[in-house]
Design a protein around this motif. Sequence first.
Motif, PDB file in Angstrom:
ATOM      1  N   GLN A  79      25.610  34.526  44.301  1.00 60.55           N
ATOM      2  CA  GLN A  79      26.264  33.320  43.814  1.00 60.55           C
ATOM      3  C   GLN A  79      27.780  33.328  43.960  1.00 60.55           C
ATOM      4  OE1 GLN A  79      24.511  30.531  42.753  1.00 60.55           O
ATOM      5  NE2 GLN A  79      22.960  31.783  43.760  1.00 60.55           N
ATOM      6  N   ASP A  80      28.341  34.506  44.138  1.00 62.39           N
ATOM      7  CA  ASP A  80      29.793  34.593  44.317  1.00 62.39           C
ATOM      8  C   ASP A  80      30.126  35.837  45.126  1.00 62.39           C
ATOM      9  OD1 ASP A  80      29.907  36.857  42.529  1.00 62.39           O
ATOM     10  OD2 ASP A  80      30.137  35.498  40.824  1.00 62.39           O
ATOM     11  N   TRP A  81      31.427  35.978  45.455  1.00 59.37           N
ATOM     12  CA  TRP A  81      31.844  37.072  46.311  1.00 59.37           C
ATOM     13  C   TRP A  81      31.571  38.436  45.689  1.00 59.37           C
ATOM     14  CZ3 TRP A  81      35.768  40.725  45.599  1.00 59.37           C
ATOM     15  CH2 TRP A  81      35.946  41.571  46.706  1.00 59.37           C
ATOM     16  N   ARG A  82      31.870  38.604  44.418  1.00 61.47           N
ATOM     17  CA  ARG A  82      31.651  39.912  43.774  1.00 61.47           C
ATOM     18  C   ARG A  82      30.182  40.314  43.810  1.00 61.47           C
ATOM     19  NH1 ARG A  82      36.235  41.753  41.795  1.00 61.47           N
ATOM     20  NH2 ARG A  82      37.716  40.372  40.795  1.00 61.47           N
ATOM     21  N   TYR A 128      27.932  39.213  45.975  1.00 62.89           N
ATOM     22  CA  TYR A 128      27.605  39.509  47.375  1.00 62.89           C
ATOM     23  C   TYR A 128      28.092  40.910  47.753  1.00 62.89           C
ATOM     24  CZ  TYR A 128      27.525  39.833  52.327  1.00 62.89           C
ATOM     25  OH  TYR A 128      27.290  40.309  53.584  1.00 62.89           O
ATOM     26  N   GLU A 129      29.328  41.213  47.438  1.00 62.52           N
ATOM     27  CA  GLU A 129      29.910  42.504  47.805  1.00 62.52           C
ATOM     28  C   GLU A 129      29.129  43.654  47.174  1.00 62.52           C
ATOM     29  OE1 GLU A 129      32.615  45.146  49.688  1.00 62.52           O
ATOM     30  OE2 GLU A 129      32.027  43.090  50.096  1.00 62.52           O
ATOM     31  N   HIS A 130      28.705  43.474  45.932  1.00 63.45           N
ATOM     32  CA  HIS A 130      27.901  44.500  45.247  1.00 63.45           C
ATOM     33  C   HIS A 130      26.604  44.766  46.010  1.00 63.45           C
ATOM     34  CE1 HIS A 130      25.702  46.633  42.118  1.00 63.45           C
ATOM     35  NE2 HIS A 130      24.737  45.741  42.278  1.00 63.45           N
ATOM     36  N   TYR A 131      25.876  43.698  46.325  1.00 63.07           N
ATOM     37  CA  TYR A 131      24.590  43.869  47.007  1.00 63.07           C
ATOM     38  C   TYR A 131      24.760  44.329  48.458  1.00 63.07           C
ATOM     39  CZ  TYR A 131      22.212  41.869  43.005  1.00 63.07           C
ATOM     40  OH  TYR A 131      21.720  41.640  41.745  1.00 63.07           O
ATOM     41  N   ALA A 133      38.726  36.618  51.438  1.00 71.61           N
ATOM     42  CA  ALA A 133      39.235  35.463  52.195  1.00 71.61           C
ATOM     43  C   ALA A 133      38.195  34.979  53.201  1.00 71.61           C
ATOM     44  CB  ALA A 133      40.540  35.825  52.903  1.00 71.61           C
ATOM     45  N   LEU A 134      37.529  35.907  53.862  1.00 72.71           N
ATOM     46  CA  LEU A 134      36.475  35.574  54.824  1.00 72.71           C
ATOM     47  C   LEU A 134      35.345  34.832  54.126  1.00 72.71           C
ATOM     48  CD1 LEU A 134      35.023  37.963  57.437  1.00 72.71           C
ATOM     49  CD2 LEU A 134      33.519  36.926  55.782  1.00 72.71           C
ATOM     50  N   PHE A 135      34.943  35.325  52.965  1.00 68.08           N
ATOM     51  CA  PHE A 135      33.861  34.727  52.186  1.00 68.08           C
ATOM     52  C   PHE A 135      34.211  33.290  51.818  1.00 68.08           C
ATOM     53  CE2 PHE A 135      31.554  34.009  48.180  1.00 68.08           C
ATOM     54  CZ  PHE A 135      30.304  34.491  48.488  1.00 68.08           C
ATOM     55  N   LYS A 138      36.465  31.279  53.310  1.00 64.76           N
ATOM     56  CA  LYS A 138      36.616  30.435  54.497  1.00 64.76           C
ATOM     57  C   LYS A 138      35.248  30.079  55.099  1.00 64.76           C
ATOM     58  CE  LYS A 138      38.975  30.019  58.875  1.00 64.76           C
ATOM     59  NZ  LYS A 138      39.859  30.618  59.836  1.00 64.76           N
ATOM     60  N   ALA A 139      34.356  31.051  55.142  1.00 65.04           N
ATOM     61  CA  ALA A 139      33.042  30.826  55.746  1.00 65.04           C
ATOM     62  C   ALA A 139      32.152  29.943  54.866  1.00 65.04           C
ATOM     63  CB  ALA A 139      32.350  32.159  56.029  1.00 65.04           C
ATOM     64  N   GLY A 140      32.475  29.839  53.608  1.00 67.33           N
ATOM     65  CA  GLY A 140      31.642  29.064  52.687  1.00 67.33           C
ATOM     66  C   GLY A 140      30.580  29.954  52.084  1.00 67.33           C
ATOM     67  N   LYS A 141      30.580  30.012  50.771  1.00 66.41           N
ATOM     68  CA  LYS A 141      29.709  30.938  50.039  1.00 66.41           C
ATOM     69  C   LYS A 141      28.254  30.855  50.487  1.00 66.41           C
ATOM     70  CE  LYS A 141      28.249  29.644  46.104  1.00 66.41           C
ATOM     71  NZ  LYS A 141      28.066  29.189  44.751  1.00 66.41           N
ATOM     72  N   HIS A 142      27.678  29.675  50.451  1.00 66.93           N
ATOM     73  CA  HIS A 142      26.254  29.543  50.749  1.00 66.93           C
ATOM     74  C   HIS A 142      25.949  29.923  52.201  1.00 66.93           C
ATOM     75  CE1 HIS A 142      22.157  28.197  50.644  1.00 66.93           C
ATOM     76  NE2 HIS A 142      22.385  27.436  51.692  1.00 66.93           N
ATOM     77  N   ASP A 143      26.751  29.411  53.136  1.00 66.98           N
ATOM     78  CA  ASP A 143      26.509  29.711  54.547  1.00 66.98           C
ATOM     79  C   ASP A 143      26.652  31.204  54.828  1.00 66.98           C
ATOM     80  OD1 ASP A 143      26.103  27.025  54.999  1.00 66.98           O
ATOM     81  OD2 ASP A 143      28.128  26.666  55.750  1.00 66.98           O
ATOM     82  N   TYR A 144      27.687  31.793  54.266  1.00 66.98           N
ATOM     83  CA  TYR A 144      27.952  33.214  54.514  1.00 66.98           C
ATOM     84  C   TYR A 144      26.835  34.083  53.948  1.00 66.98           C
ATOM     85  CZ  TYR A 144      30.457  37.641  54.777  1.00 66.98           C
ATOM     86  OH  TYR A 144      30.820  38.926  55.061  1.00 66.98           O
ATOM     87  N   THR A 145      26.478  33.871  52.689  1.00 65.49           N
ATOM     88  CA  THR A 145      25.447  34.712  52.088  1.00 65.49           C
ATOM     89  C   THR A 145      24.097  34.515  52.775  1.00 65.49           C
ATOM     90  OG1 THR A 145      25.006  33.086  50.334  1.00 65.49           O
ATOM     91  CG2 THR A 145      26.580  34.844  49.828  1.00 65.49           C
ATOM     92  N   ALA A 146      23.775  33.283  53.126  1.00 65.43           N
ATOM     93  CA  ALA A 146      22.495  33.021  53.796  1.00 65.43           C
ATOM     94  C   ALA A 146      22.446  33.720  55.153  1.00 65.43           C
ATOM     95  CB  ALA A 146      22.277  31.520  53.954  1.00 65.43           C
ATOM     96  N   GLU A 147      23.519  33.589  55.928  1.00 67.67           N
ATOM     97  CA  GLU A 147      23.541  34.221  57.256  1.00 67.67           C
ATOM     98  C   GLU A 147      23.462  35.735  57.160  1.00 67.67           C
ATOM     99  OE1 GLU A 147      26.402  34.834  61.153  1.00 67.67           O
ATOM    100  OE2 GLU A 147      27.000  33.384  59.644  1.00 67.67           O
ATOM    101  N   GLN A 148      24.257  36.315  56.280  1.00 68.28           N
ATOM    102  CA  GLN A 148      24.261  37.773  56.169  1.00 68.28           C
ATOM    103  C   GLN A 148      22.943  38.283  55.586  1.00 68.28           C
ATOM    104  OE1 GLN A 148      26.567  39.359  57.853  1.00 68.28           O
ATOM    105  NE2 GLN A 148      27.454  37.347  58.224  1.00 68.28           N
TER     106      GLN A 148
END
Length: 146
Positions: free
Chosen positions: A48-51, A53-56, A95-97, A99-109
């Motif tokens: 749901q957020d950068w922290r 995402y980074e943890h997982y 910053a990357l997270f 710019k890429a957009g949270k949902h798009d970035y997490t879904a792609e990764q």
Amino acid sequence: MIATASTANLIEARRVYEPALAAAAAQSATADDIRTLRDLARSTGAAQDWREYEHYDDAFHKAVARASANPLLIAIFLTLASVRDRAPWQRKHDALFRKAGKHDYTAEQGELHSAIVDAIEARDGEAARRMMLNHLDSIRGLLERT
């Protein structure tokens, strides 16, 4: 030496090392390792957020290392992973997270992580290597545009 490593240095080192680590994991991963990797791939995709995402994401890559079942490969990876905890990487990745957009970035990764797990589960070392490189190349491309 590690203290002076840039984000570009880190992603290049990861591109050299982690594909080989994924290939090793494809040869040694247990059923428990695969379950853990699958759960972490899903979690990165749903963060749901950068922290979160980074943890997982950090946990996912460490789990790939552990799945190699090689204490030397794990130790080398943990040294490399320690650079991720430094402020320059964290700022750049945040910053990357954004710019890429949270949902798009997490879904792609999350999808890229799942492809790595699929290859490891299939015991296909070459595919695991390729999928990890695809994942890291995706991040490198985003970093270069940030």
